[in-house]
Design an enzyme around this catalytic site. Structure first.
Site, mmCIF file in Angstrom:
data_model
loop_
_atom_site.group_PDB
_atom_site.id
_atom_site.type_symbol
_atom_site.label_atom_id
_atom_site.label_comp_id
_atom_site.label_asym_id
_atom_site.label_seq_id
_atom_site.Cartn_x
_atom_site.Cartn_y
_atom_site.Cartn_z
ATOM 1 N N HIS A 72 -17.702 -70.375 -19.221
ATOM 2 C CA HIS A 72 -16.936 -71.018 -19.938
ATOM 3 C C HIS A 72 -15.897 -69.589 -19.592
ATOM 4 O O HIS A 72 -16.110 -68.769 -20.917
ATOM 5 C CB HIS A 72 -16.122 -71.813 -20.939
ATOM 6 C CG HIS A 72 -16.875 -73.315 -20.570
ATOM 7 N ND1 HIS A 72 -16.022 -74.082 -21.940
ATOM 8 C CD2 HIS A 72 -17.366 -73.750 -19.720
ATOM 9 C CE1 HIS A 72 -16.375 -75.854 -20.830
ATOM 10 N NE2 HIS A 72 -17.386 -74.949 -19.791
ATOM 11 N N TYR A 200 -10.055 -76.558 -29.461
ATOM 12 C CA TYR A 200 -10.176 -76.959 -30.940
ATOM 13 C C TYR A 200 -8.845 -76.987 -31.459
ATOM 14 O O TYR A 200 -7.611 -75.968 -31.077
ATOM 15 C CB TYR A 200 -11.050 -75.085 -31.809
ATOM 16 C CG TYR A 200 -11.791 -74.973 -31.097
ATOM 17 C CD1 TYR A 200 -12.553 -74.229 -30.224
ATOM 18 C CD2 TYR A 200 -12.927 -75.428 -32.318
ATOM 19 C CE1 TYR A 200 -13.757 -73.961 -30.395
ATOM 20 C CE2 TYR A 200 -14.329 -74.896 -31.406
ATOM 21 C CZ TYR A 200 -14.493 -74.414 -30.731
ATOM 22 O OH TYR A 200 -15.828 -74.209 -30.924
ATOM 23 N N PRO A 292 -19.903 -75.532 -38.224
ATOM 24 C CA PRO A 292 -20.254 -75.234 -36.915
ATOM 25 C C PRO A 292 -18.811 -75.025 -35.975
ATOM 26 O O PRO A 292 -18.777 -74.639 -34.673
ATOM 27 C CB PRO A 292 -19.990 -77.031 -36.075
ATOM 28 C CG PRO A 292 -19.883 -77.669 -37.455
ATOM 29 C CD PRO A 292 -20.198 -76.453 -38.518
ATOM 30 N N LYS A 296 -21.914 -70.813 -33.426
ATOM 31 C CA LYS A 296 -22.979 -69.242 -33.985
ATOM 32 C C LYS A 296 -24.343 -69.812 -34.611
ATOM 33 O O LYS A 296 -25.183 -69.070 -34.259
ATOM 34 C CB LYS A 296 -22.085 -68.625 -34.927
ATOM 35 C CG LYS A 296 -21.376 -68.181 -34.789
ATOM 36 C CD LYS A 296 -21.037 -66.510 -34.006
ATOM 37 C CE LYS A 296 -19.973 -66.241 -33.154
ATOM 38 N NZ LYS A 296 -20.111 -66.314 -31.203
ATOM 39 N N TYR A 384 -16.422 -64.718 -30.974
ATOM 40 C CA TYR A 384 -16.906 -65.711 -30.650
ATOM 41 C C TYR A 384 -17.281 -65.825 -29.077
ATOM 42 O O TYR A 384 -18.844 -66.397 -29.088
ATOM 43 C CB TYR A 384 -15.386 -66.902 -29.708
ATOM 44 C CG TYR A 384 -15.890 -67.837 -29.252
ATOM 45 C CD1 TYR A 384 -15.617 -69.228 -30.549
ATOM 46 C CD2 TYR A 384 -16.502 -68.485 -28.329
ATOM 47 C CE1 TYR A 384 -15.829 -70.273 -30.037
ATOM 48 C CE2 TYR A 384 -17.154 -69.722 -28.102
ATOM 49 C CZ TYR A 384 -16.005 -70.755 -29.212
ATOM 50 O OH TYR A 384 -16.800 -72.634 -28.765
HETATM 51 C C1 PHB Z 1 -20.689 -78.858 -29.462
HETATM 52 O O1 PHB Z 1 -20.598 -79.199 -28.756
HETATM 53 O O2 PHB Z 1 -21.128 -79.492 -30.407
HETATM 54 C C2 PHB Z 1 -19.922 -78.236 -30.541
HETATM 55 C C3 PHB Z 1 -19.149 -76.920 -29.424
HETATM 56 C C4 PHB Z 1 -18.471 -75.824 -30.877
HETATM 57 C C5 PHB Z 1 -18.452 -76.038 -31.876
HETATM 58 C C6 PHB Z 1 -19.214 -77.217 -32.388
HETATM 59 C C7 PHB Z 1 -19.941 -77.975 -31.602
HETATM 60 O O3 PHB Z 1 -18.094 -74.854 -32.131
#
Ligand code: PHB
Ligand code: APR
Length: 395
Positions: A72, A200, A292, A296, A384
Site C-alpha cells: 500500500h 480511517y 491498534p 504498530k 505510520y
Molecule cells: C487490521 O487490519 O486489523 C488493522 C489495520 C490497521 C490498524 C489496525 C488494525 O491500524
C-alpha cells in the site's frame, strides 16, 4: 537439559527471535503455553512496515509475504464523510505491506518446524529462576512431567499477560499506562475490500476502519463503548453502523456478507521500563502495548527482537556485552516514538460521548492541517511507515 537462549512465548516476537538466532548458530528452546493451532487461531492486525518486511527477509521467511502481501502506497482519512489521502510513497518514499499477523506466525512456525529447532507447545507452569545471576533456569510442566532448562539468557516474548514481566521483582520495573474508555468491535468477512487502501474514519457516531487481509478478505472495525457485548451485535447491526460512519460513496460500495469472526478488543497504551533485568529480556507485548490505531504492535515486536537478536549474536561471536547493555535504551526509544504516534492517532480519530466542543474542534483543526500542510502529512507518513523512530537503531 541445556540451551543458550530460552524463549518464552511462540507469538511473532518469540518465533522471529528464534529464527534470527538460529540463522547465526545460536541455540534456542521456545516454550509456549498454548497449542500451535490456538496461537494461529487468534485474529490480530496486519500492516507491516518496510523495516519489518526487511527483517522477515533477513530471517528467510518472506517468500509467501512477497507473493501474497499487498503493498500500500498510502491510507485515507475520513472526517465526517470528507476524505483525504496521505500518500506515503510521495511524501516519504515508503510503503507498508498488508499481510496478516496470523500469516507471519504461520510462516515462522513452518520455518521452525522444518529446521527441527525445539518448540514445546502446551508447556504449563513456566517459571523463571536465577536471571539476576549468571546461570538462569526455566522450569515447566509438559504432560504432567516437570522439566528444567539451564540457559545463558531468557527472552520474555510471552505477551502482556505472560509470566516474564511478572517475574521481575516489584520495584525493579516502572510502568506507564493509559486506558481508553472505548473498544474496537472487529468483523472479518470473505468479501473484497471496499477500497484499495485502508480508510480511517472519524465520524460523530465514532471511529471506523476499513481494512483487509487480502483481495478477497476484509476486516472492518467500529468504535464501541467498553461495556458493549459482542452478542448484541448482529452482522446487520454492524454493517448499518459501519455504513453510517463512512462517506456516502464508500458506504454504498461495501460488499457485506456473513461474518467469519467478530470480537471486541479494548484499547490500551502501556510501557514497562527497563526491558532488561539481568539475563532476562522483555520483547514485544510483554514489555509494551499500543492501541491498534497506528498499526504498530507487530512492528514494535519485530523491532525489539531485531535488536535483541543482534545483541545476542554479538555476545556469542565477540564476547561483547555492548549490544545487550544497550538493548533496553535502544528499544525504548523506538517504543516511545510508536507510543506517541498510536496515542496521537487514537486521540485524533475517536469520539467520546462527553467530548466537548473544544476537543472536537481541535480534532477538526488537526485534520485540516493534515489536509493543507505537506509537513504535517509527511510527519504522519513518517510515523505510520516507520521511517521515523526506526532508522537509527535497526540494521
Ligand atoms: C487490521 O487490519 O486489523 C488493522 C489495520 C490497521 C490498524 C489496525 C488494525 O491500524
Ligand atoms: N508461558 C508460555 N507462553 C506464554 C505464557 C506463559 N506463561 N503466557 C503467554 N504465553 C504465550 C501466549 O500464548 C502467546 O502465544 O506468549 C505468546 C505471546 O504472543 P503475542 O501475544 O502474540 O505477543 P508478541 O509475540 O509480543 O506479538 C506482538 O501481537 O498482540 C499483538 O499487537 C500485538 O501485533 C502485536 C503482536
Amino acid at each position: 537439559m541445556r540451551t543458550q537462549v530460552v524463549i518464552v512465548g511462540a507469538g511473532p516476537a518469540g518465533l522471529l527471535l528464534g529464527r534470527l538466532l538460529e540463522n547465526h548458530g545460536v541455540e534456542t528452546v521456545i516454550l509456549e503455553r498454548r497449542s500451535a493451532g490456538y496461537v494461529l487461531g487468534r485474529v490480530r492486525a496486519g500492516v507491516l512496515e518496510q523495516k519489518t518486511v526487511e527483517l522477515l527477509e533477513r530471517a528467510g521467511v518472506s517468500h509467501r509475504l512477497h507473493e501474497e502481501g499487498l503493498v500500500h502506497d498510502g491510507v485515507e482519512l475520513s472526517f465526517d464523510g470528507e476524505r483525504h489521502r496521505i500518500d506515503f510513497r510521495a511524501l516519504v518514499g515508503r510503503t507498508v505491506t498488508v499481510y496478516g499477523q496470523t500469516e507471519v506466525t504461520h510462516d515462522l512456525m513452518d520455518a521452525r518446524a522444518a529446521s527441527g529447532a525445539a518448540t514445546v507447545y502446551e508447556a504449563e507452569n513456566v517459571s523463571l529462576h536465577g536471571f539476576d545471576g549468571d546461570s538462569p533456569k526455566v522450569r515447566y510442566v509438559k504432560d504432567g512431567i516437570g522439566h528444567e532448562i539451564a540457559c545463558d539468557f531468557i527472552a520474555g516474548c510471552d505477551g502482556f499477560h505472560g509470566v516474564s514481566r511478572a517475574s521481575v521483582p516489584a520495584g525493579a520495573l516502572q510502568t506507564f499506562e493509559r486506558v481508553y474508555p472505548f473498544g474496537w468491535l472487529g468483523l472479518m468477512v470473505e468479501k473484497p475490500p471496499v477500497s484499495d487502501e485502508l480508510i480511517y474514519a472519524n465520524h460523530e457516531r465514532g471511529f471506523a476502519l476499513c481494512s483487509m487481509r487480502s483481495r478477497h478478505r476484509s476486516r472492518y472495525y467500529v468504535q464501541v463503548p467498553l461495556d458493549e457485548r459482542v452478542e448484541d451485535w448482529s452482522d446487520d447491526r454492524f454493517w448499518d453502523e459501519l455504513r453510517r460512519r463512512l462517506d456516502a460513496e464508500t458506504a454504498e460500495r461495501i460488499s457485506t456478507g456473513p461474518s467469519m469472526e467478530k470480537s471486541i478488543a479494548p484499547l490500551r497504551s502501556f510501557v514497562a521500563e527497563p526491558m532488561r533485568f539481568g539475563r532476562l529480556f522483555l520483547a514485544g507485548d510483554a514489555a509494551h502495548i499500543v492501541p491498534p490505531t497506528g498499526a504498530k504492535g507487530l512492528n514494535l515486536a519485530a523491532g525489539d527482537v531485531g535488536l535483541l537478536a543482534d545483541a545476542l549474536v554479538e555476545f556469542y561471536a565477540e564476547r561483547s556485552a555492548a549490544g545487550i547493555d544497550a538493548y533496553s535504551a535502544h528499544a525504548l526509544a523506538r517504543v516511545w516514538a510508536a507510543e506517541r504516534f498510536s496515542w496521537w492517532m487514537t486521540s485524533l480519530l475517536h469520539r467520546l460521548p462527553d467530548m466537548d466542543g473544544f476537543t472536537r474542534r481541535i480534532q477538526r483543526a488537526e485534520f485540516d492541517q493534515l489536509r493543507s500542510s505537506e509537513a504535517a502529512a509527511r510527519a504522519m507518513a513518517e510515523s505510520y511507515t516507520g521511517a521515523f523512530g526506526a532508522e537509527s537503531v535497526m540494521r
